[in-house]
Design an enzyme around this catalytic site. Sequence first.
Site, PDB file in Angstrom:
ATOM      1  CB  SER A  35      -0.947  -0.012   1.202  1.00  0.00           C
ATOM      2  OG  SER A  35      -1.958   0.973   1.039  1.00  0.00           O
ATOM      3  CG  ASN A  36      -0.278   4.631  -1.544  1.00  0.00           C
ATOM      4  OD1 ASN A  36      -0.942   5.496  -0.982  1.00  0.00           O
ATOM      5  ND2 ASN A  36      -0.754   3.951  -2.590  1.00  0.00           N
ATOM      6  CG  HIS A  37       3.145   6.517   3.748  1.00  0.00           C
ATOM      7  ND1 HIS A  37       3.002   5.979   4.999  1.00  0.00           N
ATOM      8  CD2 HIS A  37       4.337   6.062   3.294  1.00  0.00           C
ATOM      9  CE1 HIS A  37       4.066   5.259   5.301  1.00  0.00           C
ATOM     10  NE2 HIS A  37       4.899   5.288   4.283  1.00  0.00           N
ATOM     11  CB  ALA A  41      -1.881   7.222  -3.668  1.00  0.00           C
TER      12      ALA A  41
END
Lengths: 231, 231
Positions: free
Chosen positions: A38-40, A105
Amino acid sequence: ELVEKASAEFQTGMLAGKRVVITAGPTREAIDPVRYISNHSSGKMGYALAQACAEAGAICTLISGPTQLNCPPHCQRIDVESAQQMHEAALKAVNDCDIFIATAAVADFRPLQAADQKIKKQADSDTMTLEMVKNPDILADVANSQQRPFCVGFAAETQDVERYARGKLERKNLNMVIANDVSQQGIGFNSDDNQVLIVDAKGSKALDKLSKAELARHLIREISERFQKAD
Amino acid sequence: ELVEKASAEFQTGMLAGKRVVITAGPTREAIDPVRYISNHSSGKMGYALAQACAEAGAICTLISGPTQLNCPPHCQRIDVESAQQMHEAALKAVNDCDIFIATAAVADFRPLQAADQKIKKQADSDTMTLEMVKNPDILADVANSQQRPFCVGFAAETQDVERYARGKLERKNLNMVIANDVSQQGIGFNSDDNQVLIVDAKGSKALDKLSKAELARHLIREISERFQKAD
């Protein structure tokens, strides 16, 4: 109270009856039933834009990856996890859409195969190779669809922000790209503030640092003006 | 009120003055400044155990990956992100520790190199290979440290739960393993309930499905009894 006042003043109806689809948040790409990539992204910018859209009179659909946020009033939310799920939901929603804003994102790559069972650590192996394949490009596919809406992209970069943003605008055939430098402290991912650069075919325009709620209203105004000229 | 009553009744002092270190939550392994690998651990089981420990009179340190939870009263929390940070914090805390309970879902592997800048998608490449290296084994390193505490492991499995749990007990030289089947709906990751199997050198004991708060008290009792015999 101030927020409510600002919000009431913003109810200009500038997008009255327009259908806006916004993607928000991160995606999660399963490695196995337990692990994921995943990402922030917190989803805050996309949710703030959805709220500003609804305040401006739009009929807003929010396609959201996993976040900790509540759906803004008068918006419809569709929950997804992976890029493939978001792609499917976006192409379905875009059949009936005037403006598409891609803030999510989205993971560029996903594991080639998501294992059905938890992958066991091999005692004799100190390394592991994760083979990944490219995810569909949601925004490019929307921008190339038959009933193409007005398309707005976001670019979160850590260097050469304007150059990458303009590349994205041209490569994906977009109407606008809104870019920010996520390497800067206090703006971007998970922050409450943001500072962006608007890039379109006519040039670039830097906005001041603002809270994401205020910035969202400015951006909806900028988007709305360009949409009406293009319409 | 019922919870407070149960909580008050649980204040048996059975771990009075004992120092307990608990790891909880997921870890995040950076791919670049934007992307990471993580897992679906919510941290709820570890936080519930920390609360039950404190109620039982222990001096509790909670070493926690990123979660949405508040630190229970009378516990000290140390926040970490990656497996390497958790390893460092655990080996430091364990110098002064009677019981070590590893509930964290630690990433087995991390990307070989975390990029300093966001990795750009290559237009000409439809695949990507992520090279990963094994993370240190926190629990095994604690169990093999000079001042070895009483060591309790958790095993989240999707198949052959008891066999994997016993393998973990023996391979890592642990005192107990608490195992559950995360493929079952309504228990395990992110659920409020859990159902576990306790595995030790003497045999296996299945507990009924309980809320994580109730289960935590049962487990602290089971751990405390075995710790006192071993001491």
